[in-house]
Design an enzyme around this catalytic site. Sequence first.
Site, PDB file in Angstrom:
ATOM      1  N   ASN A   1       0.804  -1.238   0.000  1.00  0.00           N
ATOM      2  CA  ASN A   1       0.000   0.000   0.000  1.00  0.00           C
ATOM      3  C   ASN A   1       0.832   1.281   0.000  1.00  0.00           C
ATOM      4  OD1 ASN A   1       0.726  -0.480   2.636  1.00  0.00           O
ATOM      5  ND2 ASN A   1      -1.276  -0.006   3.495  1.00  0.00           N
TER       6      ASN A   1
ATOM      7  N   GLU B   1       4.092  -4.295  12.295  1.00  0.00           N
ATOM      8  CA  GLU B   1       3.083  -3.254  12.067  1.00  0.00           C
ATOM      9  C   GLU B   1       1.942  -3.956  11.354  1.00  0.00           C
ATOM     10  OE1 GLU B   1       3.294  -0.310  13.253  1.00  0.00           O
ATOM     11  OE2 GLU B   1       5.419  -0.133  13.706  1.00  0.00           O
TER      12      GLU B   1
ATOM     13  N   CYS C   1      -3.519   1.199   6.762  1.00  0.00           N
ATOM     14  CA  CYS C   1      -3.794   0.621   8.085  1.00  0.00           C
ATOM     15  C   CYS C   1      -4.279   1.669   9.078  1.00  0.00           C
ATOM     16  CB  CYS C   1      -2.530  -0.045   8.604  1.00  0.00           C
ATOM     17  SG  CYS C   1      -1.128   1.069   8.569  1.00  0.00           S
TER      18      CYS C   1
ATOM     19  N   GLU D   1       8.066   2.039  14.947  1.00  0.00           N
ATOM     20  CA  GLU D   1       8.906   2.532  13.854  1.00  0.00           C
ATOM     21  C   GLU D   1       8.884   4.055  13.900  1.00  0.00           C
ATOM     22  OE1 GLU D   1       7.376   0.454  10.315  1.00  0.00           O
ATOM     23  OE2 GLU D   1       8.947  -1.043  10.604  1.00  0.00           O
TER      24      GLU D   1
END
Length: 483
Positions: A151, A250, A285, A463
């Site tokens: 994505n 993630e 997300c 992150e």
Amino acid sequence: MADLERMYIDGEWMLADGGATFDVKNPADGSIVAKVVNGAGPDIQRAVGAAHAAFREWSVLAPKDRGSILLRIQELMQERRDELARLVTLENGKPFEEAKKEVQFALGYFGWFAEEARRMSGEWIPSPQPGKRYWVLRQPIGPVAAVTPWNFPATMVTRKIAPALAAGCTVVLKPASATPLTALAIARITEVAGLPKGVFNVLTTNRSRLVGAELLTHPLIRKIGFTGSTDVGKGIMEAAAKQVTRLSFELGGNAPFIVFDDADFKAALEGAVAMKFLRVGGQSCICANRIYIQRGIAAEFIPAFVDAVGKLKVAPGFEPGAQIGPLINEETRAKVHSLVEDAVKHGAKLVAGGRYLTDDKYAKGFFYSPAVLTGVTDDMAVAQEEIFGPAAPLLIFDSEEEVIRRANATKFGLAAYFYTRDLARLVRVSEQLEYGLVGANDATGYTHEIPFGGFKESGLGREGGREGIAEYTEVKSVVVNLG
Ligand code: NAP
Ligand code: MG
């Protein structure tokens, strides 16, 4: 005949063992953008071997010198920004203007972590006993396997490799098989920037089971950085248990977007539309998944929202003014549509969009008209599951306490948003939402400077921020006996 793209292992552009390839297709029209080599078992071994061999020298280089190479990578990505963005639009489908913003953001991770590398300092801790000293240091963890989704073909890559390389780790990246071209272009840039061979390797393959079996569980791999779905993440976690490989995950999300009666109406409206529809058409997300509107403002907010959604331009990514491109593939489009249909079947009302776009310029792509559903309840699949596409379920709530309870009632915990003008409420709600990222009157998402990651089943580790580099280090305590 489309170009053949080779993978990058140990500083060489290689064919796959066995010579297999797979196609990368443009989701806007189904055309083949490129053929890419399809890595097999021996290629995985070679890539891990290269990362292992390159580790020692890279890990002991002065952080400032590693940082200089990262800054050069950043500079080259900046020079080639539009070229990279073109690849992003070709393989992912997102509008070109959005792709440019993605690459602009993605390259910034090299700058941030080049600087952070110089601040990986340790500690000197006083001992309770005379004649002893304690010394605590951070060291790079070792060769890293990174697996990324389609994505954000640039950002998902740089958000992992920039901190790993800055920390002194070497990397084998397995990009999504739908979007390997951007990752390969970034590899080419690292080569030009002078990154030593073997430090960063890109293994292209669509054999994900093999990746699980041979790359992620390889005994020389010390750390796995994975971004993707929660289900795949759980499988990787199980496999990694065998050798207790460190993990950063993630994973999926189900973001609530809450509009209180006292919100700045215009800001909340624009934020909701942007966070639902204008990040890869909802395939992100952190996109709004459930939009909760307080009863007192609903009669005004809902028609304004429907009106704004009706004005969004769905078009192939290179068409000027495009705001929503195609979905990545038919499976994703079908899933979004089935969630919309299921909601309608259970009593929700479809008040905008919610159908396949198939005429003319849409005919060969995976286009979907942005959907708005009213009368949605928490038990519907569209509210329970990650939609990952352009459909907005609207839900009504009465009190602050109620909406916090409902917002938190999910196994996910990645991102949440709310709009209010009441300062005390802003603090209360921020503290009570069980999410790793909270947008308080803000719908722009994370930045390089802050740690990003999920609560609950949305992830492990962070992150970005200072935390982002720490994830790629081990902490060592040295007990010094002065005798
Ligand atoms: P996915 O199916 O989990 O794939 C992600 C990556 O894992 C791809 O490179 C994929 O390869 C690979 N993969 C798939 N199955 C594997 C296996 N059994 N073993 C090893 N690797 C495997 O996810 P997706 O459908 O591409 O992406 C959408 C999901 O990613 C959503 O749930 C979204 O929320 C999540 N996501 C999370 C974040 C975040 O920051 N938290 C960011 C973006 C996306 P192939 O491409 O070959 O399938
Ligand atoms: Mg998948």
